[in-house]
Enzyme design. Sequence first.
Site, mmCIF file in Angstrom:
data_model
loop_
_atom_site.group_PDB
_atom_site.id
_atom_site.type_symbol
_atom_site.label_atom_id
_atom_site.label_comp_id
_atom_site.label_asym_id
_atom_site.label_seq_id
_atom_site.Cartn_x
_atom_site.Cartn_y
_atom_site.Cartn_z
ATOM 1 N N SER A 40 0.820 -1.217 0.000
ATOM 2 C CA SER A 40 0.000 0.000 0.000
ATOM 3 C C SER A 40 0.858 1.272 0.000
ATOM 4 O O SER A 40 1.690 1.452 -0.868
ATOM 5 C CB SER A 40 -0.955 -0.026 1.180
ATOM 6 O OG SER A 40 -1.876 1.014 1.082
ATOM 7 N N HIS A 41 0.699 2.099 1.006
ATOM 8 C CA HIS A 41 1.376 3.392 1.049
ATOM 9 C C HIS A 41 2.730 3.317 1.737
ATOM 10 O O HIS A 41 3.421 4.329 1.830
ATOM 11 C CB HIS A 41 0.498 4.377 1.811
ATOM 12 C CG HIS A 41 0.120 3.813 3.146
ATOM 13 N ND1 HIS A 41 -0.922 2.930 3.292
ATOM 14 C CD2 HIS A 41 0.685 3.937 4.361
ATOM 15 C CE1 HIS A 41 -0.998 2.552 4.553
ATOM 16 N NE2 HIS A 41 -0.026 3.150 5.224
ATOM 17 N N ASP A 68 -3.038 6.448 -3.052
ATOM 18 C CA ASP A 68 -1.862 5.897 -2.380
ATOM 19 C C ASP A 68 -1.107 4.922 -3.283
ATOM 20 O O ASP A 68 -1.411 4.792 -4.475
ATOM 21 C CB ASP A 68 -2.263 5.228 -1.055
ATOM 22 C CG ASP A 68 -3.033 3.938 -1.268
ATOM 23 O OD1 ASP A 68 -3.690 3.822 -2.318
ATOM 24 O OD2 ASP A 68 -2.973 3.045 -0.401
ATOM 25 N N ASP A 88 -0.997 1.717 -3.868
ATOM 26 C CA ASP A 88 -1.688 0.692 -4.653
ATOM 27 C C ASP A 88 -3.040 1.160 -5.181
ATOM 28 O O ASP A 88 -3.805 0.356 -5.723
ATOM 29 C CB ASP A 88 -1.857 -0.588 -3.823
ATOM 30 C CG ASP A 88 -2.695 -0.374 -2.577
ATOM 31 O OD1 ASP A 88 -2.609 0.726 -1.991
ATOM 32 O OD2 ASP A 88 -3.437 -1.285 -2.180
ATOM 33 N N ASP A 121 -5.803 2.358 -3.668
ATOM 34 C CA ASP A 121 -7.099 2.136 -3.020
ATOM 35 C C ASP A 121 -7.501 3.247 -2.050
ATOM 36 O O ASP A 121 -8.636 3.277 -1.594
ATOM 37 C CB ASP A 121 -7.169 0.747 -2.360
ATOM 38 C CG ASP A 121 -6.103 0.528 -1.303
ATOM 39 O OD1 ASP A 121 -5.273 1.437 -1.101
ATOM 40 O OD2 ASP A 121 -6.098 -0.555 -0.693
ATOM 41 N N ARG A 122 -6.584 4.161 -1.752
ATOM 42 C CA ARG A 122 -6.951 5.263 -0.856
ATOM 43 C C ARG A 122 -7.192 6.538 -1.652
ATOM 44 O O ARG A 122 -6.735 6.662 -2.790
ATOM 45 C CB ARG A 122 -5.841 5.521 0.163
ATOM 46 C CG ARG A 122 -5.607 4.359 1.079
ATOM 47 C CD ARG A 122 -4.629 4.708 2.172
ATOM 48 N NE ARG A 122 -4.482 3.553 3.056
ATOM 49 C CZ ARG A 122 -4.139 3.624 4.328
ATOM 50 N NH1 ARG A 122 -3.868 4.790 4.878
ATOM 51 N NH2 ARG A 122 -4.034 2.542 5.053
ATOM 52 N N LYS A 134 -11.305 -0.996 -1.581
ATOM 53 C CA LYS A 134 -11.513 0.433 -1.675
ATOM 54 C C LYS A 134 -10.874 0.938 -2.949
ATOM 55 O O LYS A 134 -10.007 0.274 -3.530
ATOM 56 C CB LYS A 134 -11.007 1.150 -0.438
ATOM 57 C CG LYS A 134 -9.596 0.825 0.023
ATOM 58 C CD LYS A 134 -9.412 1.364 1.440
ATOM 59 C CE LYS A 134 -8.386 0.621 2.235
ATOM 60 N NZ LYS A 134 -7.012 0.972 2.031
HETATM 61 C C1 VG1 Z 1 -4.857 0.515 8.045
HETATM 62 C C2 VG1 Z 1 -6.141 1.304 8.130
HETATM 63 C C3 VG1 Z 1 -7.311 0.459 7.660
HETATM 64 C C4 VG1 Z 1 -7.035 -0.051 6.250
HETATM 65 C C5 VG1 Z 1 -5.722 -0.780 6.218
HETATM 66 C C6 VG1 Z 1 -5.333 -1.212 4.818
HETATM 67 O O1 VG1 Z 1 -4.920 -0.604 8.921
HETATM 68 O O2 VG1 Z 1 -6.361 1.769 9.433
HETATM 69 O O3 VG1 Z 1 -8.480 1.239 7.708
HETATM 70 O O4 VG1 Z 1 -8.068 -0.901 5.816
HETATM 71 O O5 VG1 Z 1 -4.676 0.058 6.715
HETATM 72 O O6 VG1 Z 1 -5.295 -0.145 3.941
HETATM 73 P P1 VG1 Z 1 -4.232 -0.607 10.378
HETATM 74 O O7 VG1 Z 1 -4.477 -1.977 10.924
HETATM 75 O O8 VG1 Z 1 -2.792 -0.260 10.194
HETATM 76 O O9 VG1 Z 1 -4.932 0.464 11.155
HETATM 77 V V1 VG1 Z 1 -4.109 -0.070 2.730
HETATM 78 O O10 VG1 Z 1 -4.480 1.186 1.679
HETATM 79 O O11 VG1 Z 1 -2.755 0.137 3.623
HETATM 80 O O12 VG1 Z 1 -4.193 -1.571 2.005
HETATM 81 CO CO CO Z 2 -3.576 1.108 -0.117
#
Ligand code: VG1
Ligand code: CO
Length: 543
Positions: free
Chosen positions: A113-114, A277, A279, A281-282, A376
Amino acid sequence: MAAREIPTKPYLDQKPGTAGLRKKVEVFQQPHYLENFLQSIFDCAPELKGATLVIGGDGRYHNRDAIRTAIAMASANGVARVVVGQGGLLSTPAASHLIRKLGAAGGFLLTASHNPAGPEGDFGIKFNIAGGGQAGEGLTERIHAHSKRITHYRIDDDADVDLDRRATVQTGSMRIDVVDGVDDYAELMQSLFDFDRMRDWIRQGHGLRFDAMHAVTGPYARRILVEQLGAPAASVLNATPLEDFGGGHPDPNLVYGKHLVELAFGAGAPELVAASDGDGDRNMILGREIFVSPGDSLAMLAAHLPQLPGYRDGVAGIARSMPTSRAADHVARALKVPAFETPTGWKFFCNLLDAGQATICGEESFGTSSNHAREKDGLWAVLAWLNVLAVTGKSIAETARAHWQRYGRHYYQRHDYEGLPGPAAEAVMQAFAGELANLPGQQVGDRDVTLADEFSYHDRIDGSIASNQGLRIVCGDHARIIMRLSGTGTQGATLRLYLERYEHDASALAWRPADALAPLAAAADRLGRIGELTGRRAPTLVT
Ligand code: VG1
Ligand code: CO
């Protein structure tokens, strides 16, 4: 064919978190590390045999190597067809859509992700199942358990392909399609939104800026915003995906997207400023002199959704993760549809989406999406806002003010304490948890506590129960304080503190969130003894 069985020894740390297995690149580069995890998936998901598997990633360092390994292992494990994005690229929502569209049995999404990328950065892998959503808790746990006793993996070194050339090749009994990762996604967006009106809105001179942050959304944004909607090429910033994301941190929020905040609050700001972000999805949404918090964005989009072509049949229900602000619940009430509250992590929305009970979902962590996918979707949210602006003719600030006037305003902040030693983070959670039993009937931040507990979720569709999903203090409709530990970090522990305060009086709609929430922040610090137990005087990140 040339499939070989390679003996291996288990690693004991392959436990996926909130969204897949995320580790430092060097961890994934250990001998057989990725292979062990992938073989565990193949062994626990026998439906992949003889079926289609989608593979793609966010383009970060190690993406290509990992994809080649995944393809070679897919062949040896009897997969009939692999569909992989050109250059190894597929945004998370595009991969989810492709799994759905092709009727694939699953997908490997290679992303952290990010989280920063590069040899010193992070890598990750998510396994998504048929239907496009992330593997649920049960399957994930089985994969993890299997990874702890794995002895062999299978690989077919002959199964290889040039990832950069779109083509179909047959290797042994497996077919590999290297496809354009953007085509199907762009077509899906056209089926949901009114591209003619959006094009007109842009032609009328309304400006927009989208920052792809050198991650996966660049090609998607360029195709849709520039080529299809006619926005000037300069509307898309940092559009070329780079293996190290340009050294940046593609986490679109008030801190890592500070330059976008400055743009939106500066002279001659575009009408819509947005980002996604690593990947894809944000999403972050800003208008002239306004930042739309993710909880507000969910609520405002939900309120306008029936005006958008793909959602003319209306909204069946609205779902949000527990820590996400309750702004969307007010919209659900007005629309007379159910509001669902799920644990953090997109996978918990999927049953509701599959059952047709929710149409739009959102998380406070800059995540919004609808029933068009099972992840997302950052660009979807940006296009949805663009479509709303084009239909209503209002600015984002006008839209937000009208919304708050009608529904009231939820002031919201998340405070992250990153990189804490695990025991310190646990100690705060314990201190906070220890206070909960005494709180009902007492006051926090001038409000009566009506509920103080640890959140657990009963999924009414599959009957599963997810417990330990965060500590919460609720003061009726007025306020909430929530605390939980992150499940996506790769270094130490991250404590997340979520603060929410609701006001509906006309004189209370234009405060600064930090001021509105200061009393709750102080209360949280007192109850969790955050300063004392962590030695931190302030959070490392406030969004
Ligand atoms: C975080 C966010 C959560 C999101 C997850 C994956 O998780 O709080 O809302 O679904 O990242 O998003 P955590 O357990 O670190 O709070 V992504 O865009 O990083 O795949
Ligand atoms: Co992401």
